[in-house]
Design an enzyme around this catalytic site. Sequence first.
Site, PDB file in Angstrom:
ATOM      1  CD  GLU A  29       9.299  -7.021  -5.469  1.00 27.50           C
ATOM      2  OE1 GLU A  29       9.322  -8.245  -5.255  1.00 27.50           O
ATOM      3  OE2 GLU A  29       8.245  -6.371  -5.563  1.00 27.50           O
ATOM      4  CB  CYS A  31       3.724  -6.521  -0.553  1.00 23.19           C
ATOM      5  SG  CYS A  31       2.825  -5.018  -0.305  1.00 23.19           S
TER       6      CYS A  31
HETATM    7  N1  SAH Z   1       8.495  -6.182   7.912  1.00 23.52           N
HETATM    8  C1  SAH Z   1       8.126  -4.817   7.915  1.00 23.52           C
HETATM    9  C2  SAH Z   1       8.288  -4.108   6.580  1.00 23.52           C
HETATM   10  C3  SAH Z   1       7.851  -4.793   5.321  1.00 23.52           C
HETATM   11  S1  SAH Z   1       6.163  -4.905   4.894  1.00 23.52           S
HETATM   12  C4  SAH Z   1       6.714  -4.647   8.439  1.00 23.52           C
HETATM   13  O1  SAH Z   1       6.049  -5.642   8.692  1.00 23.52           O
HETATM   14  O2  SAH Z   1       6.284  -3.517   8.642  1.00 23.52           O
HETATM   15  C5  SAH Z   1       5.563  -3.271   4.599  1.00 23.52           C
HETATM   16  C6  SAH Z   1       4.068  -3.139   4.838  1.00 23.52           C
HETATM   17  O3  SAH Z   1       3.294  -3.791   3.812  1.00 23.52           O
HETATM   18  C7  SAH Z   1       3.634  -3.775   6.150  1.00 23.52           C
HETATM   19  O4  SAH Z   1       2.726  -2.949   6.805  1.00 23.52           O
HETATM   20  C8  SAH Z   1       2.965  -5.044   5.679  1.00 23.52           C
HETATM   21  O5  SAH Z   1       2.100  -5.568   6.628  1.00 23.52           O
HETATM   22  C9  SAH Z   1       2.295  -4.568   4.407  1.00 23.52           C
HETATM   23  N2  SAH Z   1       1.901  -5.647   3.487  1.00 23.52           N
HETATM   24  C10 SAH Z   1       2.540  -6.789   3.215  1.00 23.52           C
HETATM   25  N3  SAH Z   1       1.863  -7.532   2.314  1.00 23.52           N
HETATM   26  C11 SAH Z   1       0.767  -6.830   2.008  1.00 23.52           C
HETATM   27  C12 SAH Z   1      -0.343  -7.056   1.130  1.00 23.52           C
HETATM   28  N4  SAH Z   1      -0.430  -8.170   0.402  1.00 23.52           N
HETATM   29  N5  SAH Z   1      -1.277  -6.099   1.041  1.00 23.52           N
HETATM   30  C13 SAH Z   1      -1.193  -4.959   1.777  1.00 23.52           C
HETATM   31  N6  SAH Z   1      -0.197  -4.685   2.620  1.00 23.52           N
HETATM   32  C14 SAH Z   1       0.776  -5.616   2.746  1.00 23.52           C
END
Ligand code: SAH
Length: 346
Positions: free
Chosen positions: A93, A334
Amino acid sequence: MDKVEINSLTFDELKEFVVNLGEKSYRGEQIFSYFHKNKKVDIGELHLLPRDLRESLKDITEVRKMDIFKKYFSKIDNTVKYLFLLDDMNIIETVVMEYKHGYSICISTQVGCKMGCSFCASTKEGLIRNLTPAEMVNQIYLAEKDLNINISNIVLMGSGEPLDNYDNSLKFIDIISHSKGHNISLRDITLSTCGLVPRIYDLADENLPITLSISLHSPFDEERRKIMPIARRYSIDELIEACKYYVNKTNRRITFEYTLIENVNDRDIDIKELGRILKGVKCHINLIPLNPIREYKEDRPSRKNIERVQRELMKYNISVTIRREMGGDISASCGQLRRSVTQNNK
Ligand code: SAH
């Protein structure tokens, strides 16, 4: 013997590769620009190269096929989400967002993820595989060609943990920022990590002026461990130490991502503790209202409370923004989009 994925090679690797074939190094430069400046994919069509070289490259190298599988347009803010189909039938994605200053793209670095954060859809089926540098750059090239735009800003914030696919993520950054290729400024690239501490030190030692973004989500080890398994391996103290090292080494401000979860990390004690641990750290906080997913029962705070958290944190002299939500009508932030497709196909 496995074929070399030629469009995954960095500029220097490509020059070395052709020199080892007995060619002049400028042939490597021509090939690099063909892929990464002209965004072409068929080496057989690179007529600048002598026919013999083209033929032998076709024998010993490969360019993996990658296509747009689905595309969703937001009517609210022109956000476009792509699902790309990889040559082994995996799906990834990518999101393109339009801002006043240009186009920004959020790319994936892995198919799935093994970090296991409880609120994140991308990790629910674990890690399937790492993406190659070519699969990372192609997310950008395919979107640019499809929309007829130029991307000026890249965030490694899609599915996957970039520091868990360290070498490929760094090669990607090398390729996409190279002056003979796409030539995106390193300052316009952000890498987001859940906090693989030893890799943060490695990255700092690379001394690249990219922005490092840390997913913090709680200032308390106990709470952080409940929502982010990586926190069982590295404490917040160790993480902040690594961040300070990064700032010292690169002189770049760190961003902390903080996904707001009602009654979990938006309380007064959270704000106070955040203010305490970030004191003296050159940083910025980006508050992300939780995108609820089926597998995680918590919710986001009300808008009023999100703004209150922002105001309170600013009292500690920290710059704080609230992440603007893009593409609300095409859902699926996400990793949720890919997941909805892969689940339906089962
Ligand atoms: N693995 C990396 C990058 C991908 S996630 C990391 O953890 O930073 C990118 C961001 O989106 C991260 O801060 C993650 O915690 C956040 N994220 C993931 N799922 C989410 C959700 N359902 N709601 C809000 N933020 C989310």
